[in-house]
Design a protein around this motif. Sequence first.
Motif, short mmCIF file in Angstrom:
data_model
loop_
_atom_site.label_atom_id
_atom_site.label_comp_id
_atom_site.label_asym_id
_atom_site.label_seq_id
_atom_site.Cartn_x
_atom_site.Cartn_y
_atom_site.Cartn_z
N ASP A 224 0.82 -1.21 0.00
CA ASP A 224 0.00 0.00 0.00
C ASP A 224 0.86 1.27 0.00
OD1 ASP A 224 0.80 -0.85 2.50
OD2 ASP A 224 -0.97 -0.09 3.56
N ILE A 225 2.06 1.20 0.58
CA ILE A 225 2.97 2.36 0.49
C ILE A 225 3.49 2.50 -0.94
CG2 ILE A 225 5.19 3.30 1.25
CD1 ILE A 225 4.69 2.18 3.98
N ARG A 226 3.84 1.40 -1.58
CA ARG A 226 4.33 1.46 -2.96
C ARG A 226 3.28 2.02 -3.92
NH1 ARG A 226 6.26 -3.73 -1.84
NH2 ARG A 226 4.76 -4.64 -3.32
N GLN A 227 2.02 1.85 -3.59
CA GLN A 227 0.95 2.31 -4.46
C GLN A 227 0.53 3.75 -4.16
OE1 GLN A 227 -2.10 -0.64 -3.85
NE2 GLN A 227 -0.79 -2.30 -4.58
N LEU A 340 -6.13 4.40 21.03
CA LEU A 340 -6.83 4.29 19.75
C LEU A 340 -8.31 3.94 19.93
CD1 LEU A 340 -4.18 2.35 17.63
CD2 LEU A 340 -4.81 4.75 17.42
N ARG A 341 -8.64 3.28 21.02
CA ARG A 341 -10.03 2.88 21.25
C ARG A 341 -10.97 4.08 21.34
NH1 ARG A 341 -9.71 -1.93 25.85
NH2 ARG A 341 -8.50 -3.43 24.59
N SER A 342 -10.41 5.23 21.75
CA SER A 342 -11.26 6.41 21.93
C SER A 342 -11.49 7.15 20.62
CB SER A 342 -10.63 7.35 22.95
OG SER A 342 -9.38 7.84 22.48
N PHE A 343 -10.87 6.71 19.54
CA PHE A 343 -11.04 7.39 18.25
C PHE A 343 -11.91 6.51 17.35
CE2 PHE A 343 -9.75 8.74 13.96
CZ PHE A 343 -9.99 10.10 14.07
N THR A 344 -13.12 6.96 17.10
CA THR A 344 -14.09 6.15 16.34
C THR A 344 -14.24 6.59 14.89
OG1 THR A 344 -15.88 7.58 17.12
CG2 THR A 344 -15.39 5.60 18.43
N GLU A 345 -13.69 7.77 14.55
CA GLU A 345 -13.88 8.30 13.19
C GLU A 345 -12.75 7.86 12.27
OE1 GLU A 345 -14.38 12.49 13.54
OE2 GLU A 345 -15.61 12.33 15.33
N PHE A 352 -5.40 5.59 9.02
CA PHE A 352 -5.99 4.25 9.05
C PHE A 352 -6.24 3.77 7.62
CE2 PHE A 352 -7.01 6.29 13.02
CZ PHE A 352 -6.88 5.29 13.97
N THR A 353 -6.17 2.46 7.43
CA THR A 353 -6.52 1.87 6.13
C THR A 353 -8.04 1.90 5.97
OG1 THR A 353 -6.74 -0.37 7.02
CG2 THR A 353 -4.53 0.34 6.33
N PRO A 354 -8.54 1.70 4.74
CA PRO A 354 -10.00 1.63 4.56
C PRO A 354 -10.66 0.56 5.43
CG PRO A 354 -8.91 1.88 2.45
CD PRO A 354 -7.83 1.66 3.46
N GLY A 356 -9.89 0.13 8.48
CA GLY A 356 -9.85 0.59 9.86
C GLY A 356 -8.59 0.20 10.62
N ARG A 357 -7.58 -0.31 9.93
CA ARG A 357 -6.34 -0.72 10.59
C ARG A 357 -5.42 0.50 10.74
NH1 ARG A 357 -1.54 -2.01 8.45
NH2 ARG A 357 -2.44 -2.21 6.36
N TYR A 358 -4.86 0.66 11.92
CA TYR A 358 -3.93 1.77 12.20
C TYR A 358 -2.63 1.54 11.44
CZ TYR A 358 -1.14 5.05 15.07
OH TYR A 358 -0.33 6.07 15.52
N LYS A 359 -2.16 2.56 10.73
CA LYS A 359 -0.94 2.43 9.93
C LYS A 359 0.32 2.53 10.78
CE LYS A 359 -3.08 4.23 5.71
NZ LYS A 359 -3.10 5.33 4.73
N GLY A 360 0.17 3.04 11.99
CA GLY A 360 1.32 3.17 12.87
C GLY A 360 1.47 1.97 13.78
N VAL A 361 2.11 2.19 14.93
CA VAL A 361 2.36 1.13 15.92
C VAL A 361 1.73 1.55 17.24
CG1 VAL A 361 4.13 -0.19 17.14
CG2 VAL A 361 4.50 0.47 14.76
N LYS A 362 0.90 0.72 17.79
CA LYS A 362 0.22 1.04 19.04
C LYS A 362 1.24 1.18 20.17
CE LYS A 362 -4.01 -1.47 17.77
NZ LYS A 362 -4.91 -2.58 18.13
N GLY A 363 1.04 2.18 21.02
CA GLY A 363 1.96 2.38 22.13
C GLY A 363 1.29 2.83 23.41
#
Length: 651
Positions: A224-227, A340-345, A352-354, A356-363
């Motif tokens: 997805d980054i290459r695209q 991340l749980r508190s962000f619903t939008e 986020f990917t379409p 709903g996956r976070y593109k970063g790393v959870k911390g």
Amino acid sequence: MGRYFAPGERFERLDRGLVAMKVADGVFLSWRIFDWEDPEFGTAKEPLTFMVFRDGKQIAELSGKTNYLDQDGAMDSEYAVMTTGGGESKPVRPFPSGKNWFDIPLARPADSPYGPYTISDVSVGDLDGDGVYELVVKWDSAGKDNSIPGMTGNVLLDAYKLDGTRLWEHPVDLGVNIRAGAHYTQVLVYDFDQDGKSEIILKTAPGSKDGKGRFVNMVSAAPDIRQTDNTKDFRDTRGMVLDGDEFLTIFRGEDGAALDTIYYPNQRIDTKIWGDDAGNRSERYTAAVAWLDGKRPYAFLMRGYYWGRKIRTRGRQCACAVTFDGARLKCRHSFDTFSLRSFTERGSSSSFTPQGRYKGVKGYHRGNIKYIGEGNHNCAVADVDRDGREEVLTGALCYKLSRWNRLKVKWCTFRGHGDALHIGAYRPRHRGYDFFTVHECGSKHPFLESLKLDYGFSVLDAGTGRTLFHQASPGDMGRGMMADVGAGGWYQFWGISEVEGHEERVEVGPFARTADGFEPLDIPGVSTNFRIFWDGDLYDELLDGENGGPLEVTSWNGERMESIFRTEGCVSINGTKAVPCLQADILGDWREEIIMAREDNNALRVFVSDIPTEYSFKTLMHDPVYRAGVAAEQTAYNQPPHIGFCLRELL
């Protein structure tokens, strides 16, 4: 001949760094020794003996010295040094200037649509593995602070050898989606894969190109980054970039080629969760290099350090630790005060990917929220608890990789954000470090209402975070200094504070740390910019100057700070901060070089101390605290590097 390999991979493998410069009574020579050659602060058992050669003939033999004045030297003389065990330096001639400086010509970029390009911060590393440092130059056009709207030119980076040879075919061009300014692009130059050659790590975006002229997304392992659509322009009408994909890229030092690109580990998500909706909080970054586990270097990247503007409990502070194995970047650890749980939008955020996956790393971990607003515009790195694993200090808190491999806060004073910090080993026969930081906060803490915040500055035990000394001030303490200028005690510290409702600024301090505690001092002429080793004694000098003007080195003469050197033909950078492009020990003996932009912005000017000294010890770049300080020096509000060993032990 001339390249010296370190016994351990922790140290850069450098050459002798011999320099020669014409002085009034001859030619002054200076060269470096390494950690394993230093009996004072390194691992050697006895000092080296050097033979000095002029035009192929030996003219001197020196034991335990790394500088020499040749009273018969001339501008056309050629010099080399050799140890009794072999290993001859590269031959050098005096600097063509006939003084203690030389110029590195640069290929200045053509003007952007928003104005001319000017030289900004400079970072250093051995990019091609020849044992000689190269410089990575950041070019800005119409750069802006995060709080100021307006369009900027593309941020460009280029690399040069000290003789002016340009290494990359094209400058690295970060494109329209990375804004120019001191707080956006933090450049880490270091040998991350330990192959003897330095790489460059920094934040990129769609449209960013490498030194080969290729888009950086093309080397990613992620489909997805290459695209990515590299034609997209995410700037809003104010010139801010508050949307779009965020990447992290590593570039090969030799040719500027992008080696890998990943999603930036701490993604923006939404500007409002940072405490404003204008990008003044979400787009502030700092960075350092730290051996968090004691086994390998990590790119340590931090984002955000303010409380919310209107709702002070709103805000966000992040950090992540990234490694490079020679092929791929990997975020191994992440810290986040936002759940991340508190962000619903998620569908409205490019983080986020379409699906709903976070593109970063959870911390995020429970309780992290209380650390919002506790970072600085800068950072420092040291093994503060002497366990072989380095920590990262920024303002009121200290990050550590725990024994259970979790990135967490080791300690926090909860005194909030500040603009300056210093760390050093200034106490004789003391194995720890003292940490100095200033404070911008002067009201109730949003989470700890019983804690009174009264601006000022603090001196802390870096290992525990325990406050050793705190001095309140009448307003924001914008600048501060900790150094040993030799004026009293083990070291001295002071700051400059604003007075609320007035334009005037007041000096707070100086104070001295002594064996009996802390005492007020009178040190006329102190400045609050950089400390530097310049005149050859065992004390710090101070480096300061005017906005966009030359810089001046001052030294304690027993009564006041006295000017002993002034740069010429060059300008400071970063506006009122008035700092050099880089201060580091990149040549000669243990004294530090001052690297500045020449007045016409077509060259860098490198100033080298030409003052004889009776002291000789390892290059400061072989001290972990100092080397980390140089790597992080360019981040946001530049701070000078400090050493991790105490020179007073030689007195």
